[in-house]
Write a protein that holds these residues in place. Structure first.
Motif, PDB file in Angstrom:
ATOM      1  N   ASP A 109       0.812  -1.223   0.000  1.00 43.62           N
ATOM      2  CA  ASP A 109       0.000   0.000   0.000  1.00 43.62           C
ATOM      3  C   ASP A 109       0.848   1.277   0.000  1.00 43.62           C
ATOM      4  N   GLN A 110       2.070   1.186  -0.519  1.00 37.26           N
ATOM      5  CA  GLN A 110       2.915   2.374  -0.722  1.00 37.26           C
ATOM      6  C   GLN A 110       3.210   2.511  -2.223  1.00 37.26           C
ATOM      7  N   PRO A 111       2.208   2.890  -3.006  1.00 36.48           N
ATOM      8  CA  PRO A 111       2.352   2.864  -4.465  1.00 36.48           C
ATOM      9  C   PRO A 111       3.296   3.903  -5.045  1.00 36.48           C
ATOM     10  N   LEU A 112       3.735   4.873  -4.245  1.00 32.04           N
ATOM     11  CA  LEU A 112       4.648   5.887  -4.776  1.00 32.04           C
ATOM     12  C   LEU A 112       6.107   5.427  -4.739  1.00 32.04           C
ATOM     13  N   VAL A 113       6.368   4.287  -4.127  1.00 33.11           N
ATOM     14  CA  VAL A 113       7.725   3.722  -4.123  1.00 33.11           C
ATOM     15  C   VAL A 113       8.142   3.446  -5.564  1.00 33.11           C
ATOM     16  N   SER A 114       9.332   3.894  -5.926  1.00 29.12           N
ATOM     17  CA  SER A 114       9.794   3.747  -7.313  1.00 29.12           C
ATOM     18  C   SER A 114      10.780   2.594  -7.470  1.00 29.12           C
ATOM     19  N   SER A 115      10.816   2.028  -8.664  1.00 28.32           N
ATOM     20  CA  SER A 115      11.790   0.973  -8.947  1.00 28.32           C
ATOM     21  C   SER A 115      13.214   1.525  -8.887  1.00 28.32           C
ATOM     22  N   ALA A 116      13.395   2.791  -9.225  1.00 30.51           N
ATOM     23  CA  ALA A 116      14.726   3.413  -9.169  1.00 30.51           C
ATOM     24  C   ALA A 116      15.249   3.428  -7.732  1.00 30.51           C
ATOM     25  N   PHE A 117      14.360   3.717  -6.782  1.00 34.44           N
ATOM     26  CA  PHE A 117      14.782   3.739  -5.379  1.00 34.44           C
ATOM     27  C   PHE A 117      15.112   2.334  -4.897  1.00 34.44           C
ATOM     28  N   LEU A 118      14.326   1.350  -5.294  1.00 37.59           N
ATOM     29  CA  LEU A 118      14.603  -0.023  -4.900  1.00 37.59           C
ATOM     30  C   LEU A 118      15.942  -0.485  -5.475  1.00 37.59           C
ATOM     31  N   LYS A 119      16.230  -0.091  -6.698  1.00 34.44           N
ATOM     32  CA  LYS A 119      17.528  -0.413  -7.295  1.00 34.44           C
ATOM     33  C   LYS A 119      18.662   0.245  -6.514  1.00 34.44           C
ATOM     34  N   ARG A 120      18.437   1.489  -6.081  1.00 33.45           N
ATOM     35  CA  ARG A 120      19.468   2.203  -5.323  1.00 33.45           C
ATOM     36  C   ARG A 120      19.722   1.515  -3.981  1.00 33.45           C
ATOM     37  N   MET A 121      18.674   1.004  -3.372  1.00 35.83           N
ATOM     38  CA  MET A 121      18.851   0.263  -2.128  1.00 35.83           C
ATOM     39  C   MET A 121      19.736  -0.966  -2.355  1.00 35.83           C
ATOM     40  N   CYS A 122      19.502  -1.634  -3.461  1.00 33.84           N
ATOM     41  CA  CYS A 122      20.268  -2.853  -3.769  1.00 33.84           C
ATOM     42  C   CYS A 122      21.734  -2.549  -4.074  1.00 33.84           C
ATOM     43  N   THR A 123      21.982  -1.488  -4.814  1.00 37.02           N
ATOM     44  CA  THR A 123      23.373  -1.150  -5.145  1.00 37.02           C
ATOM     45  C   THR A 123      24.112  -0.588  -3.931  1.00 37.02           C
ATOM     46  N   THR A 124      23.360  -0.072  -2.962  1.00 37.47           N
ATOM     47  CA  THR A 124      23.967   0.440  -1.734  1.00 37.47           C
ATOM     48  C   THR A 124      24.316  -0.694  -0.774  1.00 37.47           C
ATOM     49  N   PHE A 125      23.610  -1.806  -0.897  1.00 40.85           N
ATOM     50  CA  PHE A 125      23.811  -2.929   0.016  1.00 40.85           C
ATOM     51  C   PHE A 125      25.170  -3.585  -0.171  1.00 40.85           C
ATOM     52  N   LYS A 126      25.847  -3.836   0.945  1.00 41.86           N
ATOM     53  CA  LYS A 126      27.150  -4.512   0.950  1.00 41.86           C
ATOM     54  C   LYS A 126      27.001  -5.838   1.695  1.00 41.86           C
ATOM     55  N   GLY A 143      11.914   3.779   8.015  1.00 39.84           N
ATOM     56  CA  GLY A 143      11.058   2.610   7.873  1.00 39.84           C
ATOM     57  C   GLY A 143      11.204   1.939   6.529  1.00 39.84           C
ATOM     58  N   VAL A 144      10.100   1.349   6.073  1.00 40.66           N
ATOM     59  CA  VAL A 144      10.083   0.635   4.806  1.00 40.66           C
ATOM     60  C   VAL A 144      10.009   1.615   3.636  1.00 40.66           C
ATOM     61  N   PRO A 145      10.542   1.165   2.507  1.00 45.12           N
ATOM     62  CA  PRO A 145      11.262  -0.063   2.241  1.00 45.12           C
ATOM     63  C   PRO A 145      12.528  -0.210   3.083  1.00 45.12           C
ATOM     64  N   VAL A 146      12.866  -1.457   3.396  1.00 43.51           N
ATOM     65  CA  VAL A 146      14.043  -1.720   4.216  1.00 43.51           C
ATOM     66  C   VAL A 146      14.728  -3.007   3.752  1.00 43.51           C
ATOM     67  N   VAL A 147      16.050  -2.997   3.773  1.00 50.36           N
ATOM     68  CA  VAL A 147      16.849  -4.168   3.395  1.00 50.36           C
ATOM     69  C   VAL A 147      17.532  -4.710   4.646  1.00 50.36           C
ATOM     70  N   PHE A 148      17.456  -6.033   4.826  1.00 51.36           N
ATOM     71  CA  PHE A 148      18.137  -6.691   5.935  1.00 51.36           C
ATOM     72  C   PHE A 148      19.128  -7.728   5.413  1.00 51.36           C
ATOM     73  N   ASP A 149      20.354  -7.633   5.877  1.00 49.37           N
ATOM     74  CA  ASP A 149      21.354  -8.670   5.608  1.00 49.37           C
ATOM     75  C   ASP A 149      20.854 -10.019   6.148  1.00 49.37           C
ATOM     76  N   LYS A 150      21.333 -11.095   5.555  1.00 47.08           N
ATOM     77  CA  LYS A 150      20.884 -12.438   5.946  1.00 47.08           C
ATOM     78  C   LYS A 150      21.219 -12.788   7.398  1.00 47.08           C
ATOM     79  N   VAL A 151      22.149 -12.068   8.012  1.00 46.95           N
ATOM     80  CA  VAL A 151      22.493 -12.334   9.407  1.00 46.95           C
ATOM     81  C   VAL A 151      21.291 -12.113  10.337  1.00 46.95           C
ATOM     82  N   TYR A 152      20.290 -11.356   9.856  1.00 50.47           N
ATOM     83  CA  TYR A 152      19.099 -11.070  10.661  1.00 50.47           C
ATOM     84  C   TYR A 152      17.938 -12.023  10.380  1.00 50.47           C
ATOM     85  N   PHE A 153      18.113 -12.985   9.506  1.00 52.38           N
ATOM     86  CA  PHE A 153      17.002 -13.850   9.110  1.00 52.38           C
ATOM     87  C   PHE A 153      16.363 -14.560  10.305  1.00 52.38           C
TER      88      PHE A 153
END
Length: 202
Positions: A109-126, A143-153
């Motif tokens: 229910d956050q339709p203004l989230v852009s694919s460009a921002f999601l891509k930026r989150m991914c390229t920022t992730f180390k 808050g969301v969108p949010v990326v979590f490293d697998k150490v938090y699974f």
């Protein structure tokens, strides 16, 4: 070493939409629905896996999903709140045979989230740095969108209440990278907000 980071995208869409009066996942958005728009945004960002966590109105909503490559999960504990849906999706990812580096969590229910921002989150992730990437809101909020490293699974997979992943974000604040979004961080909870965001989208 793998050349591409593996991030699974989990879209949370399990709520009953009680304040809307009908399933907001199926509200019209552009040429499709709110949920289908979220899926299309995910596909445009080129995630290796897109997962939708459903709960209330599962059969009705699942029937409207047009992309066969999307994994739809039916969370039987959706009434426990956002945390339970995050946990259900992350446990699925953790049990997968694919070695994921992280998960990205978004709301349908956050339709203004852009694919460009999601891509930026991914390229920022180390990978392998215990990094958490959050979206900056007004003031000091995040808050969301949010990326979590697998150490938090494991910790994500044990969430049970309606606070979502906020306790984990607070606990590991030292590992957070905050990104400024290119969209309004607003979600749809009421008919009035739906009308307002549709006007912005146009």
């Amino acid at each position: 070493m793998r050349s591409k980071v593996q991030i699974a995208h989990i879209i949370l869409a399990a709520g009953a939409s009680s304040r809307m009066g009908s399933p907001k996942q199926l509200l019209k958005w552009g040429d499709s629905s709110l949920l289908q728009h979220a899926i299309s945004t995910s596909k445009q960002a080129n995630f290796c896996t897109t997962i939708v966590v459903l709960g209330a109105h599962y059969a009705r909503i699942q029937a409207h999903i047009k992309d066969a490559s999307v994994m739809c999960l039916d969370n039987p504990q959706w009434t426990l709140g956002l945390g339970a849906s995050i946990a259900y999706g992350v446990r699925y990812v953790a049990a997968s045979k694919r070695d994921y580096d992280a998960v990205l969590i978004t709301l349908a229910d956050q339709p203004l989230v852009s694919s460009a921002f999601l891509k930026r989150m991914c390229t920022t992730f180390k990978p392998d740095t215990a990094q958490i990437i959050t979206t900056a809101y007004s003031g000091e909020k995040q808050g969301v969108p949010v990326v979590f490293d697998k150490v938090y699974f494991d910790e994500l997979g044990n969430l049970k209440d309606d606070h979502g992943a906020k306790p984990i974000v607070k606990k590991y604040n030292a590992f957070i990278t905050r990104l400024q979004p290119d969209f309004e961080t607003k979600d749809i909870d009421t008919p009035e907000m739906y009308k307002a965001l549709k006007a912005m989208f146009k």
